[in-house]
Write a protein that holds these residues in place. Structure first.
Motif, PDB file in Angstrom:
ATOM      1  N   LEU A  14      46.779  65.409  36.034  1.00  0.00           N
ATOM      2  CA  LEU A  14      47.580  64.328  36.614  1.00  0.00           C
ATOM      3  C   LEU A  14      48.350  63.663  35.482  1.00  0.00           C
ATOM      4  O   LEU A  14      47.875  63.565  34.356  1.00  0.00           O
ATOM      5  CB  LEU A  14      46.686  63.301  37.306  1.00  0.00           C
ATOM      6  CG  LEU A  14      45.929  63.813  38.514  1.00  0.00           C
ATOM      7  CD1 LEU A  14      44.999  62.728  39.043  1.00  0.00           C
ATOM      8  CD2 LEU A  14      46.888  64.245  39.598  1.00  0.00           C
ATOM      9  N   TRP A  56      55.784  62.090  39.857  1.00  0.00           N
ATOM     10  CA  TRP A  56      54.371  62.006  39.497  1.00  0.00           C
ATOM     11  C   TRP A  56      53.611  63.202  40.047  1.00  0.00           C
ATOM     12  O   TRP A  56      52.552  63.065  40.620  1.00  0.00           O
ATOM     13  CB  TRP A  56      53.771  60.712  40.048  1.00  0.00           C
ATOM     14  CG  TRP A  56      54.114  59.549  39.198  1.00  0.00           C
ATOM     15  CD1 TRP A  56      55.187  58.741  39.316  1.00  0.00           C
ATOM     16  CD2 TRP A  56      53.403  59.084  38.068  1.00  0.00           C
ATOM     17  NE1 TRP A  56      55.183  57.792  38.333  1.00  0.00           N
ATOM     18  CE2 TRP A  56      54.097  57.974  37.555  1.00  0.00           C
ATOM     19  CE3 TRP A  56      52.227  59.501  37.429  1.00  0.00           C
ATOM     20  CZ2 TRP A  56      53.665  57.280  36.434  1.00  0.00           C
ATOM     21  CZ3 TRP A  56      51.802  58.789  36.328  1.00  0.00           C
ATOM     22  CH2 TRP A  56      52.518  57.704  35.834  1.00  0.00           C
ATOM     23  N   SER A  99      49.770  60.902  33.049  1.00  0.00           N
ATOM     24  CA  SER A  99      49.122  59.674  32.560  1.00  0.00           C
ATOM     25  C   SER A  99      50.099  58.540  32.496  1.00  0.00           C
ATOM     26  O   SER A  99      51.248  58.674  32.696  1.00  0.00           O
ATOM     27  CB  SER A  99      48.516  59.920  31.198  1.00  0.00           C
ATOM     28  OG  SER A  99      49.480  60.381  30.301  1.00  0.00           O
ATOM     29  N   ARG A 112      50.663  51.552  39.544  1.00  0.00           N
ATOM     30  CA  ARG A 112      51.633  52.042  38.543  1.00  0.00           C
ATOM     31  C   ARG A 112      52.352  53.296  39.046  1.00  0.00           C
ATOM     32  O   ARG A 112      53.554  53.448  38.860  1.00  0.00           O
ATOM     33  CB  ARG A 112      50.931  52.309  37.218  1.00  0.00           C
ATOM     34  CG  ARG A 112      50.658  51.061  36.398  1.00  0.00           C
ATOM     35  CD  ARG A 112      50.151  51.403  34.996  1.00  0.00           C
ATOM     36  NE  ARG A 112      48.726  51.635  34.968  1.00  0.00           N
ATOM     37  CZ  ARG A 112      47.813  50.673  34.876  1.00  0.00           C
ATOM     38  NH1 ARG A 112      48.178  49.416  34.810  1.00  0.00           N
ATOM     39  NH2 ARG A 112      46.536  50.967  34.828  1.00  0.00           N
ATOM     40  N   ARG A 113      51.599  54.217  39.687  1.00  0.00           N
ATOM     41  CA  ARG A 113      52.234  55.419  40.229  1.00  0.00           C
ATOM     42  C   ARG A 113      53.209  55.057  41.337  1.00  0.00           C
ATOM     43  O   ARG A 113      54.288  55.651  41.447  1.00  0.00           O
ATOM     44  CB  ARG A 113      51.181  56.413  40.720  1.00  0.00           C
ATOM     45  CG  ARG A 113      50.478  57.152  39.594  1.00  0.00           C
ATOM     46  CD  ARG A 113      49.627  58.312  40.094  1.00  0.00           C
ATOM     47  NE  ARG A 113      48.571  57.897  41.007  1.00  0.00           N
ATOM     48  CZ  ARG A 113      47.367  57.477  40.624  1.00  0.00           C
ATOM     49  NH1 ARG A 113      47.062  57.401  39.350  1.00  0.00           N
ATOM     50  NH2 ARG A 113      46.461  57.137  41.524  1.00  0.00           N
ATOM     51  N   ASP A 162      46.080  51.953  38.493  1.00  0.00           N
ATOM     52  CA  ASP A 162      46.745  53.241  38.279  1.00  0.00           C
ATOM     53  C   ASP A 162      47.561  53.652  39.497  1.00  0.00           C
ATOM     54  O   ASP A 162      48.668  54.172  39.369  1.00  0.00           O
ATOM     55  CB  ASP A 162      45.723  54.334  37.934  1.00  0.00           C
ATOM     56  CG  ASP A 162      45.128  54.149  36.553  1.00  0.00           C
ATOM     57  OD1 ASP A 162      45.822  53.609  35.656  1.00  0.00           O
ATOM     58  OD2 ASP A 162      43.961  54.528  36.365  1.00  0.00           O
ATOM     59  N   THR A 163      47.028  53.427  40.687  1.00  0.00           N
ATOM     60  CA  THR A 163      47.763  53.745  41.908  1.00  0.00           C
ATOM     61  C   THR A 163      48.997  52.865  42.038  1.00  0.00           C
ATOM     62  O   THR A 163      50.077  53.339  42.417  1.00  0.00           O
ATOM     63  CB  THR A 163      46.856  53.586  43.145  1.00  0.00           C
ATOM     64  OG1 THR A 163      45.717  54.436  42.990  1.00  0.00           O
ATOM     65  CG2 THR A 163      47.580  53.948  44.418  1.00  0.00           C
ATOM     66  N   ALA A 165      56.338  53.756  39.656  1.00  0.00           N
ATOM     67  CA  ALA A 165      57.091  54.866  39.069  1.00  0.00           C
ATOM     68  C   ALA A 165      57.801  55.667  40.164  1.00  0.00           C
ATOM     69  O   ALA A 165      58.949  56.083  40.000  1.00  0.00           O
ATOM     70  CB  ALA A 165      56.166  55.772  38.265  1.00  0.00           C
ATOM     71  N   TYR A 166      57.135  55.861  41.275  1.00  0.00           N
ATOM     72  CA  TYR A 166      57.731  56.573  42.401  1.00  0.00           C
ATOM     73  C   TYR A 166      58.973  55.835  42.892  1.00  0.00           C
ATOM     74  O   TYR A 166      60.025  56.428  43.116  1.00  0.00           O
ATOM     75  CB  TYR A 166      56.697  56.708  43.525  1.00  0.00           C
ATOM     76  CG  TYR A 166      57.272  57.205  44.821  1.00  0.00           C
ATOM     77  CD1 TYR A 166      57.492  58.562  45.025  1.00  0.00           C
ATOM     78  CD2 TYR A 166      57.602  56.319  45.835  1.00  0.00           C
ATOM     79  CE1 TYR A 166      58.027  59.010  46.217  1.00  0.00           C
ATOM     80  CE2 TYR A 166      58.140  56.757  47.022  1.00  0.00           C
ATOM     81  CZ  TYR A 166      58.357  58.112  47.209  1.00  0.00           C
ATOM     82  OH  TYR A 166      58.905  58.542  48.391  1.00  0.00           O
TER      83      TYR A 166
END
Length: 77
Positions: free
Chosen positions: A75, A63, A77, A52-53, A49-50, A56-57
């Motif tokens: 938060l 985010w 998803s 993926r964030r 998950d980190t 995305a960043y």
């Protein structure tokens, strides 16, 4: 495994693979990475998950958590 990867890191696809990456919970070997990529996922806590964030960043996606009640945040998803 290294020959299947043709000797290169499976993440960056450019640097020589020299570091065996493994799951810290199960001990299962995931692949062979270069030093930078192995270090990067370790610094991100081996948490998908980190990662993926982080992706995305880098792609410009915001985010930021959403305030849903006083002191309660959702938060993305």
């Amino acid at each position: 495994m290294l020959s299947l990867q043709t000797g290169i890191c499976v993440l960056c696809l450019s640097a020589p693979a020299a570091h065996v990456d493994h799951c810290h919970e199960t001990g299962r070997v995931r692949g062979v990475l270069c030093f930078n990529c192995n270090s990067a996922i370790g610094k991100l806590g081996d948490d998908p998950d980190t990662v993926r964030r982080a992706a995305a960043y880098l792609e410009g996606t915001s985010w930021k958590p959403t305030l849903v009640a006083p002191g309660v945040y959702r938060l993305p998803s």
